[in-house]
Design a protein around this motif. Structure first.
Motif: not given
Ligand SMILES: [Zn+2]
Length: 141
Positions: A3-5, A83-87, A140-141
């Motif tokens: 995967r490419l963000e 993009d993956e994000v921080s909770v 993504n945790l």
């Protein structure tokens, strides 16, 4: 799947997250599916060599693998993802509309490396797709 963000251009390749070395746009060959020109989106490095993410004008994406000396080692599939994000950075109301308070507490604990209840995180994970569909944010945790 590799995967490419979309924004950060971080590449998740074989389970590892690689930061881009460069996001230069170069002509890098022809698309094997529609024969239009491929343009590079990002360049990454790993122990084996170089990885080039590329896309054609019809949105076909490909991951081209090279060794250290730029000998071609084959193509892999590539998916472009949000993009993956921080909770921590997500609005609490958004989180609360999908996750229970216990799930949110344990997602935050997990992200900050604190002890958490695994069951809660497992339950939360089953809702990540729903959350992504609603808010376009990928967890993504
Ligand atoms: Zn194409």
């Amino acid at each position: 799947m590799n995967r490419l963000e979309q924004k950060s251009h971080a590449l998740v390749f074989e389970g590892k997250r690689l930061e881009p070395v460069s996001s230069e746009k170069n002509a890098v060959g022809l698309c094997s599916r529609c024969e239009s020109d491929l343009t590079s989106l990002a360049y990454h490095r790993n122990e084996a060599g170089w990885l080039v993410c590329a896309q054609c004008k019809n949105d076909h994406t490909i991951l081209m693998c090279y060794d250290q000396k730029w000998n071609w080692r084959g193509d892999r599939e590539l998916q472009i993802s949000p993009d993956e994000v921080s909770v921590f950075s997500i609005d609490k109301e958004k989180l609360a509309s999908v996750f229970t308070p216990a799930e949110i507490r344990d997602m935050l604990s997990c992200e900050s490396g604190m002890p958490y209840v695994r069951q809660n995180l497992y339950r939360a994970r089953t809702k990540y797709d729903k959350f992504e569909k609603l808010f376009g944010l990928k967890l993504n945790l």
